[in-house]
Design a protein around this motif. Sequence first.
Motif, PDB file in Angstrom:
ATOM      1  N   LEU A 200      -1.981  -2.836   0.828  1.00 36.85           N
ATOM      2  CA  LEU A 200      -0.704  -2.789   1.535  1.00 36.85           C
ATOM      3  C   LEU A 200      -0.921  -2.603   3.030  1.00 36.85           C
ATOM      4  O   LEU A 200      -0.238  -3.208   3.862  1.00 36.85           O
ATOM      5  N   MET A 201      -1.885  -1.766   3.375  1.00 36.42           N
ATOM      6  CA  MET A 201      -2.180  -1.494   4.783  1.00 36.42           C
ATOM      7  C   MET A 201      -2.723  -2.739   5.488  1.00 36.42           C
ATOM      8  O   MET A 201      -2.354  -3.041   6.625  1.00 36.42           O
ATOM      9  N   HIS A 202      -3.587  -3.504   4.806  1.00 35.09           N
ATOM     10  CA  HIS A 202      -4.227  -4.650   5.440  1.00 35.09           C
ATOM     11  C   HIS A 202      -3.385  -5.923   5.407  1.00 35.09           C
ATOM     12  O   HIS A 202      -3.465  -6.740   6.336  1.00 35.09           O
ATOM     13  N   PHE A 203      -2.593  -6.100   4.344  1.00 40.22           N
ATOM     14  CA  PHE A 203      -1.973  -7.416   4.158  1.00 40.22           C
ATOM     15  C   PHE A 203      -0.452  -7.438   4.057  1.00 40.22           C
ATOM     16  O   PHE A 203       0.139  -8.510   4.133  1.00 40.22           O
TER      17      PHE A 203
ATOM     18  N   ALA B 236       5.877  -1.907   8.259  1.00 34.88           N
ATOM     19  CA  ALA B 236       5.654  -0.861   9.257  1.00 34.88           C
ATOM     20  C   ALA B 236       5.226   0.455   8.620  1.00 34.88           C
ATOM     21  O   ALA B 236       4.368   1.169   9.152  1.00 34.88           O
ATOM     22  N   GLU B 237       5.846   0.793   7.483  1.00 37.72           N
ATOM     23  CA  GLU B 237       5.528   2.083   6.860  1.00 37.72           C
ATOM     24  C   GLU B 237       4.125   2.146   6.291  1.00 37.72           C
ATOM     25  O   GLU B 237       3.648   3.236   5.950  1.00 37.72           O
ATOM     26  N   TYR B 238       3.467   0.967   6.205  1.00 36.40           N
ATOM     27  CA  TYR B 238       2.097   0.942   5.691  1.00 36.40           C
ATOM     28  C   TYR B 238       1.073   0.564   6.768  1.00 36.40           C
ATOM     29  O   TYR B 238      -0.071   0.248   6.439  1.00 36.40           O
ATOM     30  N   GLN B 239       1.501   0.598   8.012  1.00 34.10           N
ATOM     31  CA  GLN B 239       0.545   0.400   9.087  1.00 34.10           C
ATOM     32  C   GLN B 239      -0.418   1.606   9.132  1.00 34.10           C
ATOM     33  O   GLN B 239      -0.088   2.713   8.700  1.00 34.10           O
TER      34      GLN B 239
ATOM     35  N   GLU C  25      15.189   5.642  -2.094  1.00 36.75           N
ATOM     36  CA  GLU C  25      14.759   5.798  -0.716  1.00 36.75           C
ATOM     37  C   GLU C  25      13.242   5.758  -0.583  1.00 36.75           C
ATOM     38  O   GLU C  25      12.710   5.912   0.500  1.00 36.75           O
ATOM     39  N   SER C  26      12.536   5.564  -1.681  1.00 35.51           N
ATOM     40  CA  SER C  26      11.076   5.649  -1.638  1.00 35.51           C
ATOM     41  C   SER C  26      10.465   4.451  -0.962  1.00 35.51           C
ATOM     42  O   SER C  26      11.111   3.422  -0.754  1.00 35.51           O
ATOM     43  N   LEU C  27       9.192   4.573  -0.619  1.00 38.41           N
ATOM     44  CA  LEU C  27       8.488   3.549   0.141  1.00 38.41           C
ATOM     45  C   LEU C  27       7.967   2.415  -0.756  1.00 38.41           C
ATOM     46  O   LEU C  27       6.785   2.238  -0.909  1.00 38.41           O
ATOM     47  N   VAL C  28       8.827   1.670  -1.339  1.00 39.88           N
ATOM     48  CA  VAL C  28       8.442   0.490  -2.099  1.00 39.88           C
ATOM     49  C   VAL C  28       9.424  -0.621  -1.803  1.00 39.88           C
ATOM     50  O   VAL C  28       9.101  -1.695  -1.436  1.00 39.88           O
TER      51      VAL C  28
END
Length: 721
Positions: free
Chosen positions: A620-623, A627-630, A718-721
């Motif tokens: 998620l961070m790489h691809f 913004a929330e996974y930067q 509201e979760s980050l998905v």
Amino acid sequence: MDFLYWFASYLFVLKYVVYVLSVLLLFFGLDDLFIDLVYWGRKCYRRLVVYRKHPKLHYSKLKEKPEQPLAIMVPAWQEQDVVGPMAELAASTLDYENYHIFVGTYPNDEKTQADVDAVCARFPNVHKIVCARPGPTSKADCLNNIIASIFTFEAQAKFQFKGFILHDAEDVLSPMEMSLFNYLVERKDLIQLPVFPFERKWYEFTSGSYLDEFAEIHGKDVPVREALVGQVPSAGVGTCFSRRAIELLIEQGDGIAFDVQSLTEDYDIGFRLKQHGMSEVFVHFPVLTDSHKQKVKKGSLKSPSYSSVVCVREYFPNTFTTAVRQKSRWIIGIVFQGMKSHAWTKDWKLNYFLWRDRRGGITNFIGFMALLVLFQLGCVWAYQLLSDSAYNFLSIYGDEPWLAAVLWANAVLLGNRMLQRFVFVSRYYGWVQGVLSLPRMVWGNIVNFFANLRAVRQILEIGDVKRVAWDKTSHDFPSLGEQRVNHRPLGEILVELGAIDREQLQSALTQGQRKVKLGRYLMREGLISGEQLGQALAVQADVSYQDCPPLASVEQNELGITKAVARRYGIVGLYKEDGVLTIASEQYLSPVAIGAISRKIGTKVKYVIAQPGQVTLALLMHFSGRAEYQHSALQKRAVWANWSRFVNAHYSELEAISEVAMLSPSVVNQVMIGQESSEDGVGEYLLERGVIGADILQQARQHMQQALAEVLGIDKEESLV
């Protein structure tokens, strides 16, 4: 004097036997000479004319065609300890990913079933089929059960196989076999590869006779047959049928593709397809690499091009008894059942090759009789040569000029037969085997005679050629040089590691209301940590465990890992050392997947198991681009006390969908092959293909959201998905 009288009378009768045998041998010798002349004439023409205008296709062109799904059908009666090595060797050598192996087993063959179960646990593209009736039935009956199961699997995975490939459990496949079938299957309905047996010790003449016969038949006879009549007899292994062909066979057979009463169903199908205008081809396709050129020793007479053809390798019987059993089955199926099933046609060329198939029922006896007569005459000649006062018994054979001419002609034809055998065996195996093939001609003749005798006896005893049972031959398989791994249950491993006790395991297994995997359920309930689950999964996969903090992962493009490859296999690259790239995964990667990753990245790879969520979060961070996974956003979150739980709560959408829809690993594996080239996300792709419904996708995403919400202590919406 009485003895001399009777002995002279015996030689006189033998004289007329010699007459008959000489004429028959001349006839069959000229028959073989015709095939020789056609082969070498055609070879010269293609080299001097055809290949100057149309260069041979280079093997690299095969990989330009996108991989289509191919099904390998393997009948297995009492094949324990053979199916596993075959699947492992195929996974490690085939330069192809989009294939499945369907193994037909029997309800009364528990050992083979157990072996196949162990293989299926490691290879999501291997499927166990249990035939409806106890074994052994016929090979054709087993194949019909396999085909029915293949269609069921297609319905589950929402796709169709393009090719159906026949193989035995002991076959060793060429690395480029699947690519070659993939290249041809849309244009050809029956594709047959050559079969070249493995060499055994030089003095094992029985197995060596198979080597000699296949080298000449698949080197010369079958190519001539294809060129003249366009009909190719299947060898039962290394045969690919198009979907059109299988559907036609099923339609013509009222729902049954293979004739269950035939001992050589492969031979039968070649004629059935030809009768309906299907296109058949026998393929001699060389894959001449620099490494193969270096392996061919100078002066060996081995042809670098010929010995590099895509073919099937296997060990054939090396004892007289097993060879007679196997060859008698072939004789019954091809000669006797063939005569009953396939009438003579209006095409004289096809009739000619039908005759060549069936003449074995005669030539096997004639060849053996000729050996006996030659031995007897040789003894008489030796007696005359060594005794000063011997009668000139052989003088009774010298008063017929025409017989002398026929015998000289037969001698020339025999010399040609020996030359042809030497050339074709030497081209693939080298001159040593070429020389050994000459005395093996005599031994092969003896084996064929007794096989013919056994075939005739079986038919006479049963009274109906169609009722002869499938007399299976046991097989050997090359050693892989490594210990095979048994797939152990995850719960058992967790108990062994001390992460949980047996009461906790039993309680977790009975919690049927939660559609999540055992490991994730235990982790969510706080019974085990992410590290403990990762270590247990590593033990199960027989690889190393490694803590892989997402924030410490390097840029994936630096390691040659693209977004498509990373998403397809759920992997993240860690580091490269000594030319080997180490990758991390949260799940077991089959040898097929490892091989595919290695080819796509262009380097050797090995993998380790990471904690749940570590690879998913890194991807998620790489691809993802969200913004929330930067990296910076995750760095701020990493200082929280629940960071490790936050990481472990992440899992891929594919895993969530698999849990909710209860998709089998084999279905998931097949679907993801097509998704790799799609721009759609996993959920949308599965929805579009009809593998899941919208409700399943919604439930899976809710599960993912809920997993994060439980960690963050917020509402799941509201979760980050």
